[in-house]
Design a protein around this motif. Structure first.
Motif, PDB file in Angstrom:
ATOM      1  N   GLY A  23       0.753  -1.032   0.021  1.00 30.24           N
ATOM      2  CA  GLY A  23       0.171  -0.031   0.111  1.00 30.24           C
ATOM      3  C   GLY A  23       0.889   1.294   0.125  1.00 30.24           C
ATOM      4  N   GLY A  24       1.943   1.230  -0.875  1.00 24.47           N
ATOM      5  CA  GLY A  24       2.547   2.271  -1.103  1.00 24.47           C
ATOM      6  C   GLY A  24       1.727   3.139  -2.311  1.00 24.47           C
ATOM      7  N   ILE A  25       2.220   4.293  -2.824  1.00 24.32           N
ATOM      8  CA  ILE A  25       1.559   4.970  -3.928  1.00 24.32           C
ATOM      9  C   ILE A  25       1.133   3.879  -4.949  1.00 24.32           C
ATOM     10  N   ASN A  26       2.115   2.964  -5.603  1.00 20.00           N
ATOM     11  CA  ASN A  26       1.744   2.241  -6.669  1.00 20.00           C
ATOM     12  C   ASN A  26       0.319   1.183  -6.293  1.00 20.00           C
ATOM     13  N   GLY A  27       0.366   0.556  -5.210  1.00 20.21           N
ATOM     14  CA  GLY A  27      -0.601  -0.007  -4.785  1.00 20.21           C
ATOM     15  C   GLY A  27      -1.871   0.592  -4.324  1.00 20.21           C
ATOM     16  N   LEU A  43      -6.413  -4.996  -0.624  1.00 14.93           N
ATOM     17  CA  LEU A  43      -5.294  -4.212  -0.670  1.00 14.93           C
ATOM     18  C   LEU A  43      -4.643  -4.399   0.733  1.00 14.93           C
ATOM     19  N   ILE A  44      -3.266  -5.295   0.898  1.00 14.77           N
ATOM     20  CA  ILE A  44      -2.716  -5.303   2.136  1.00 14.77           C
ATOM     21  C   ILE A  44      -1.285  -4.771   2.136  1.00 14.77           C
ATOM     22  N   ASP A  45      -0.978  -4.448   3.407  1.00 12.37           N
ATOM     23  CA  ASP A  45       0.530  -3.850   3.462  1.00 12.37           C
ATOM     24  C   ASP A  45       1.125  -4.363   4.780  1.00 12.37           C
ATOM     25  N   ALA A  46       2.241  -4.622   4.507  1.00 10.12           N
ATOM     26  CA  ALA A  46       3.103  -5.409   5.927  1.00 10.12           C
ATOM     27  C   ALA A  46       3.265  -4.495   6.835  1.00 10.12           C
ATOM     28  N   ALA A  50       1.775   3.567   3.129  1.00 13.90           N
ATOM     29  CA  ALA A  50       2.448   4.563   2.792  1.00 13.90           C
ATOM     30  C   ALA A  50       3.687   4.521   3.834  1.00 13.90           C
ATOM     31  N   GLY A  51       3.867   3.447   4.279  1.00 16.91           N
ATOM     32  CA  GLY A  51       4.857   3.404   5.260  1.00 16.91           C
ATOM     33  C   GLY A  51       6.366   3.076   5.086  1.00 16.91           C
ATOM     34  N   PHE A  52       6.445   3.087   3.589  1.00 18.12           N
ATOM     35  CA  PHE A  52       7.996   2.718   3.418  1.00 18.12           C
ATOM     36  C   PHE A  52       8.546   3.754   2.483  1.00 18.12           C
ATOM     37  N   THR A  53       8.758   3.634   1.307  1.00 19.94           N
ATOM     38  CA  THR A  53       9.383   4.498   0.347  1.00 19.94           C
ATOM     39  C   THR A  53       8.570   5.885   0.178  1.00 19.94           C
ATOM     40  N   SER A  54       7.203   5.449   0.091  1.00 19.57           N
ATOM     41  CA  SER A  54       6.431   6.525  -0.283  1.00 19.57           C
ATOM     42  C   SER A  54       6.106   7.465   0.875  1.00 19.57           C
ATOM     43  N   GLN A  55       6.833   7.462   2.034  1.00 23.21           N
ATOM     44  CA  GLN A  55       6.841   8.548   2.871  1.00 23.21           C
ATOM     45  C   GLN A  55       8.069   9.304   3.209  1.00 23.21           C
ATOM     46  N   GLN A  56       9.041   8.712   2.292  1.00 24.87           N
ATOM     47  CA  GLN A  56      10.548   9.245   2.350  1.00 24.87           C
ATOM     48  C   GLN A  56      11.097  10.252   1.201  1.00 24.87           C
ATOM     49  N   SER A  57       9.918  10.531   0.357  1.00 27.89           N
ATOM     50  CA  SER A  57      10.035  11.315  -1.098  1.00 27.89           C
ATOM     51  C   SER A  57      10.711  12.868  -0.603  1.00 27.89           C
ATOM     52  N   SER A  58      10.833  13.521  -1.701  1.00 26.82           N
ATOM     53  CA  SER A  58      11.206  15.075  -1.651  1.00 26.82           C
ATOM     54  C   SER A  58       9.770  15.765  -1.694  1.00 26.82           C
ATOM     55  N   ASN A  59       8.619  15.215  -1.598  1.00 24.19           N
ATOM     56  CA  ASN A  59       7.447  15.604  -1.846  1.00 24.19           C
ATOM     57  C   ASN A  59       7.185  16.536  -2.946  1.00 24.19           C
ATOM     58  N   GLN A 232      11.695  -9.725  -4.404  1.00 20.51           N
ATOM     59  CA  GLN A 232      11.504 -10.752  -3.189  1.00 20.51           C
ATOM     60  C   GLN A 232      10.408 -11.478  -3.149  1.00 20.51           C
ATOM     61  N   HIS A 233       9.169 -10.770  -3.389  1.00 24.91           N
ATOM     62  CA  HIS A 233       7.752 -11.329  -3.309  1.00 24.91           C
ATOM     63  C   HIS A 233       7.817 -12.159  -4.468  1.00 24.91           C
ATOM     64  N   ASN A 234       8.284 -11.881  -5.853  1.00 20.47           N
ATOM     65  CA  ASN A 234       8.096 -12.587  -7.099  1.00 20.47           C
ATOM     66  C   ASN A 234       8.842 -13.912  -6.710  1.00 20.47           C
ATOM     67  N   CYS A 332      14.951   8.749   5.203  1.00 20.52           N
ATOM     68  CA  CYS A 332      15.857   8.081   4.547  1.00 20.52           C
ATOM     69  C   CYS A 332      14.888   6.787   3.596  1.00 20.52           C
ATOM     70  N   GLY A 333      15.226   6.823   2.467  1.00 20.45           N
ATOM     71  CA  GLY A 333      14.212   5.856   1.705  1.00 20.45           C
ATOM     72  C   GLY A 333      15.092   5.146   0.308  1.00 20.45           C
ATOM     73  N   VAL A 334      14.441   4.084  -0.275  1.00 18.70           N
ATOM     74  CA  VAL A 334      15.337   3.786  -1.237  1.00 18.70           C
ATOM     75  C   VAL A 334      14.145   3.631  -2.335  1.00 18.70           C
ATOM     76  N   PHE A 370       7.146  -2.192 -11.453  1.00 22.28           N
ATOM     77  CA  PHE A 370       8.562  -1.795 -11.253  1.00 22.28           C
ATOM     78  C   PHE A 370       8.619  -0.232 -11.320  1.00 22.28           C
ATOM     79  N   GLY A 371       9.601   0.416 -10.561  1.00 23.52           N
ATOM     80  CA  GLY A 371       9.781   1.559 -10.491  1.00 23.52           C
ATOM     81  C   GLY A 371       8.760   2.598 -10.396  1.00 23.52           C
ATOM     82  N   GLY A 372       8.698   3.812 -10.936  1.00 18.10           N
ATOM     83  CA  GLY A 372       7.587   4.651 -10.730  1.00 18.10           C
ATOM     84  C   GLY A 372       7.866   6.047  -9.899  1.00 18.10           C
ATOM     85  N   LYS A 373       7.135   7.010 -10.034  1.00 19.99           N
ATOM     86  CA  LYS A 373       7.321   7.965  -9.021  1.00 19.99           C
ATOM     87  C   LYS A 373       5.876   8.480  -8.432  1.00 19.99           C
TER      88      LYS A 373
HETATM   89  C1  LIG Z   1      14.807  10.011  -1.471  1.00 21.82           C
HETATM   90  C2  LIG Z   1      13.505   9.844  -2.273  1.00 21.82           C
HETATM   91  C3  LIG Z   1      12.950  11.167  -2.975  1.00 21.82           C
HETATM   92  C4  LIG Z   1      11.859  10.920  -3.908  1.00 21.82           C
HETATM   93  N1  LIG Z   1      11.411  12.056  -4.355  1.00 21.82           N
HETATM   94  C5  LIG Z   1      10.257  11.934  -4.991  1.00 21.82           C
HETATM   95  C6  LIG Z   1       9.722  13.045  -5.534  1.00 21.82           C
HETATM   96  O1  LIG Z   1       9.831  14.250  -5.031  1.00 21.82           O
HETATM   97  N2  LIG Z   1       8.480  12.995  -6.501  1.00 21.82           N
HETATM   98  C7  LIG Z   1       8.215  11.997  -6.846  1.00 21.82           C
HETATM   99  O2  LIG Z   1       7.398  11.746  -7.603  1.00 21.82           O
HETATM  100  N3  LIG Z   1       8.798  10.628  -6.375  1.00 21.82           N
HETATM  101  C8  LIG Z   1       9.861  10.479  -5.399  1.00 21.82           C
HETATM  102  N4  LIG Z   1      10.491   9.486  -5.150  1.00 21.82           N
HETATM  103  C9  LIG Z   1      10.125   8.172  -5.592  1.00 21.82           C
HETATM  104  C10 LIG Z   1       8.604   7.676  -5.062  1.00 21.82           C
HETATM  105  O3  LIG Z   1       8.972   8.081  -3.589  1.00 21.82           O
HETATM  106  C11 LIG Z   1       8.729   6.313  -5.146  1.00 21.82           C
HETATM  107  O4  LIG Z   1       8.928   5.984  -6.650  1.00 21.82           O
HETATM  108  C12 LIG Z   1       7.302   5.653  -4.721  1.00 21.82           C
HETATM  109  O5  LIG Z   1       7.212   6.310  -3.489  1.00 21.82           O
HETATM  110  C13 LIG Z   1       7.612   4.289  -4.519  1.00 21.82           C
HETATM  111  O6  LIG Z   1       6.035   3.490  -4.079  1.00 21.82           O
HETATM  112  P1  LIG Z   1       5.788   1.999  -4.220  1.00 21.82           P
HETATM  113  O7  LIG Z   1       4.235   1.946  -4.068  1.00 21.82           O
HETATM  114  O8  LIG Z   1       6.491   1.329  -5.206  1.00 21.82           O
HETATM  115  O9  LIG Z   1       6.787   1.494  -3.056  1.00 21.82           O
HETATM  116  P2  LIG Z   1       6.386   1.832  -1.425  1.00 21.82           P
HETATM  117  O10 LIG Z   1       6.044   2.914  -1.120  1.00 21.82           O
HETATM  118  O11 LIG Z   1       7.774   1.211  -0.698  1.00 21.82           O
HETATM  119  O12 LIG Z   1       5.264   0.631  -1.068  1.00 21.82           O
HETATM  120  C14 LIG Z   1       5.570  -0.673  -1.108  1.00 21.82           C
HETATM  121  C15 LIG Z   1       4.804  -1.397  -0.036  1.00 21.82           C
HETATM  122  O13 LIG Z   1       4.776  -2.616  -0.194  1.00 21.82           O
HETATM  123  C16 LIG Z   1       4.793  -3.127   1.252  1.00 21.82           C
HETATM  124  N5  LIG Z   1       5.362  -4.545   1.211  1.00 21.82           N
HETATM  125  C17 LIG Z   1       6.483  -4.967   0.875  1.00 21.82           C
HETATM  126  N6  LIG Z   1       6.661  -6.477   0.742  1.00 21.82           N
HETATM  127  C18 LIG Z   1       5.250  -6.712   1.460  1.00 21.82           C
HETATM  128  C19 LIG Z   1       4.874  -8.110   1.791  1.00 21.82           C
HETATM  129  N7  LIG Z   1       5.430  -9.201   1.731  1.00 21.82           N
HETATM  130  N8  LIG Z   1       3.357  -8.004   2.179  1.00 21.82           N
HETATM  131  C20 LIG Z   1       2.684  -6.986   2.316  1.00 21.82           C
HETATM  132  N9  LIG Z   1       3.406  -5.510   2.220  1.00 21.82           N
HETATM  133  C21 LIG Z   1       4.383  -5.389   1.580  1.00 21.82           C
HETATM  134  C22 LIG Z   1       5.794  -2.172   2.051  1.00 21.82           C
HETATM  135  O14 LIG Z   1       5.491  -2.346   3.334  1.00 21.82           O
HETATM  136  C23 LIG Z   1       5.432  -1.005   1.343  1.00 21.82           C
HETATM  137  O15 LIG Z   1       4.449   0.058   2.147  1.00 21.82           O
HETATM  138  C24 LIG Z   1      11.424   9.558  -4.225  1.00 21.82           C
HETATM  139  C25 LIG Z   1      12.109   8.656  -3.613  1.00 21.82           C
HETATM  140  C26 LIG Z   1      13.104   8.703  -2.860  1.00 21.82           C
HETATM  141  C27 LIG Z   1      13.470   7.398  -2.116  1.00 21.82           C
END
Ligand SMILES: Cc1cc2nc3c(=O)[nH]c(=O)nc-3n(C[C@H](O)[C@H](O)[C@H](O)COP(=O)(O)OP(=O)(O)OC[C@H]3O[C@@H](n4cnc5c(N)ncnc54)[C@H](O)[C@@H]3O)c2cc1C
Length: 456
Positions: A23-27, A43-46, A50-59, A232-234, A332-334, A370-373
């Motif tokens: 449940g980050g932005i893509n989910g 929809l499930i999140d561990a 928005a508790g992982f990468t999606s809360q660590q962006s530059s907004n 990892q999940h794949n 801090c995010g990846v 994969f990927g995205g913003k």
């Molecule tokens: C430093 C930084 C700056 C950025 N700045 C910008 C910006 O300014 N503008 C912009 O548009 N983008 C920005 N981005 C990119 C953007 O933040 C990411 O591309 C986006 O948040 C990724 O979203 P996601 O849904 O793929 O991943 P995530 O947000 O990480 O969501 C994946 C979710 O899956 C869950 N999950 C993983 N494994 C399991 C499992 N086995 N079971 C259940 N749940 C699971 C995790 O807990 C997590 O919540 C930035 C990224 C970073 C790191």
């Protein structure tokens, strides 16, 4: 029964058209878009939504001006289009903001080239924002005296947009909208992997991280939106893909507000990447870094802190340089970046495309994102609906599945709001009024939730 308990009960008993892992932005957008088109979605999140990468962006909600240097004009035009749509659809959340970029004498491009690029950027953005302008060093000193202009050559001001509330809240509003349309969503539910039964349906084994219980979720399609954990999940589900993620760590340091001007200060860091000081209420958020890592779990290192502090101090003329002691908080995010497996693991993450890839494994009814913003999120939602329909799930006709209520409804809500003072003497009337407002007019989270709730 709390909403989370109700949804967990639904997760363990119903069969869904699609189960979304993450449940980050893509989910979140996948869930919101599919639920709006009548699909039975889970929809499930561990962790927290928005508790992982999606809360660590530059907004930033931006067209990615820096990608123009890599000639990715298609990506920039697409991101600008998404930015414009988000500006129109979320007027109280996504707002235009000015960027002031200071260029030094030794910078690799002449200021007029950068100025011309900002105009091209403005045109790729279909002229949606205020026009760029070039500034002399004198004009910069006058409007932003804290910038060190001793080695400066010129400045360029242009517009982009940013998430006024913050990224996590923006994402959570999509989760909320999916729930409002029937999605069974629960956080702190971790997938342990999935397999297909004899009828070809997915059975996903999950663990409730709060109660410790395990159960199975049944779905026709499995959508892997686990961000940095997609690969990892794949593996857990025995899914082979052409793409994989390379991970890039990015950090921000939050320091006391350095300028009262509500404007992003942009510089080029020592590694030649764009580097920002971003307003964050009465604080300033400075970053970021872009370093290849091999593990999604990262933390801010002293090297990261020193990189950010030395770069910002080199660009500013503060009475006292910023030190580690000035740091109030850290982010801090990846970034999960989409890469063809055939390209290997040693690509330079700084120069990798930020474009998302949706890979469908047709014969397994499986989709990996994969990927995205954050900026590109509406396209991800639409594309997921297309892929799900291609896999045979019947969806209602496409319509607008996102956005704040229109101006008239917002006006009605605000008008109602002004009556609330007079209702204070009657709590029952006040509660009835606010419940109606939450349900009918404003997205509920905008009223009741400042950060994603731990349990919903
Ligand atoms: C430093 C930084 C700056 C950025 N700045 C910008 C910006 O300014 N503008 C912009 O548009 N983008 C920005 N981005 C990119 C953007 O933040 C990411 O591309 C986006 O948040 C990724 O979203 P996601 O849904 O793929 O991943 P995530 O947000 O990480 O969501 C994946 C979710 O899956 C869950 N999950 C993983 N494994 C399991 C499992 N086995 N079971 C259940 N749940 C699971 C995790 O807990 C997590 O919540 C930035 C990224 C970073 C790191």
């Amino acid at each position: 029964m709390a909403l989370r308990d109700t949804n967990i009960s639904r997760l363990s008993t119903e069969e869904f058209d699609a189960l979304i892992i993450g449940g980050g932005i893509n989910g979140a957008v996948s869930a919101a878009a599919l639920a709006a088109r009548g699909a039975r979605v889970a929809l499930i999140d561990a962790r927290d939504f928005a508790g992982f990468t999606s809360q660590q962006s530059s907004n930033l909600v931006w067209g990615g001006i820096k990608y123009m240097e890599g000639y990715e004009f298609g990506l920039v035009a697409g991101l600008c289009k998404s930015r414009n749509e988000l500006l129109d659809s979320f007027p109280s959340t996504v707002k235009e903001i000015r960027f002031l970029m200071t260029l030094t004498r030794k910078f690799r491009f002449h200021p007029w080239i950068i100025f011309a690029s900002t105009w091209l950027y403005w045109l790729l953005g279909r002229g949606k924002t205020r026009t760029p302008r070039i500034l002399s060093m004198g004009q910069i000193r006058e409007s932003e005296p804290l910038i060190d202009t001793s080695d400066g050559r010129a400045g360029v001001e242009y517009s982009d947009a940013f998430l006024h509330d913050n990224d996590a809240r923006f994402v959570f509003n999509f989760v909320r909208s999916a729930i409002d349309k029937g999605c069974a969503a629960a956080n702190y539910i971790e997938s342990r992997g999935a397999m297909r039964d004899s009828a070809g349906h997915w059975k996903t084994e999950v663990k409730d991280q709060i109660s410790g219980t395990t159960f199975t979720i049944r779905s026709k399609i499995l959508i892997n939106a686990a961000g940095a954990y997609v690969d990892q999940h794949n593996q857990l589900c025995d899914i082979e893909t052409r793409y994989q993620h390379l991970l890039s760590k990015g950090i921000h340091l939050i320091v006391p507000q350095i300028s009262e001007n509500h404007r992003v200060l942009a510089f080029f860091a020592s590694d030649e990447r764009l580097f920002f000081a971003i307003p964050m209420a009465n604080r300033t958020c400075i970053g970021t870094t872009d370093t290849l890592v091999h593990n999604p779990q990262t933390e801010v290192s002293d090297e990261d802190r020193d990189f950010v502090l030395s770069n910002i101090n080199a660009c500013l003329n503060l009475p006292k340089p910023l030190q580690r002691e000035d740091v109030i908080a850290e982010r801090c995010g990846v970034r999960p970046l989409a890469a063809l497996k055939s390209s290997g693991n040693s690509l330079d993450v700084k120069h990798m495309s930020r474009k998302h890839v949706i890979e469908v494994t047709d014969n397994r009814m499986h989709i990996s994102i994969f990927g995205g913003k954050l900026t590109d999120c509406l396209n991800v939602g639409d594309e997921i609906c297309d892929r799900v329909a291609q896999l045979g799930i019947e969806l209602q006709p496409a319509g607008k599945w996102y956005g704040e209520p229109d101006a008239q409804k917002r006006g009605e809500f605000s008008a109602g709001h002004t009556q609330w003072d007079s209702m204070k003497s009657s709590p029952a009337t006040l509660m009835r009024h606010s419940a109606n407002a939450c349900g009918d007019v404003m997205p509920p989270t905008q009223i009741s939730c400042s950060t994603p709730s731990k349990k919903i």
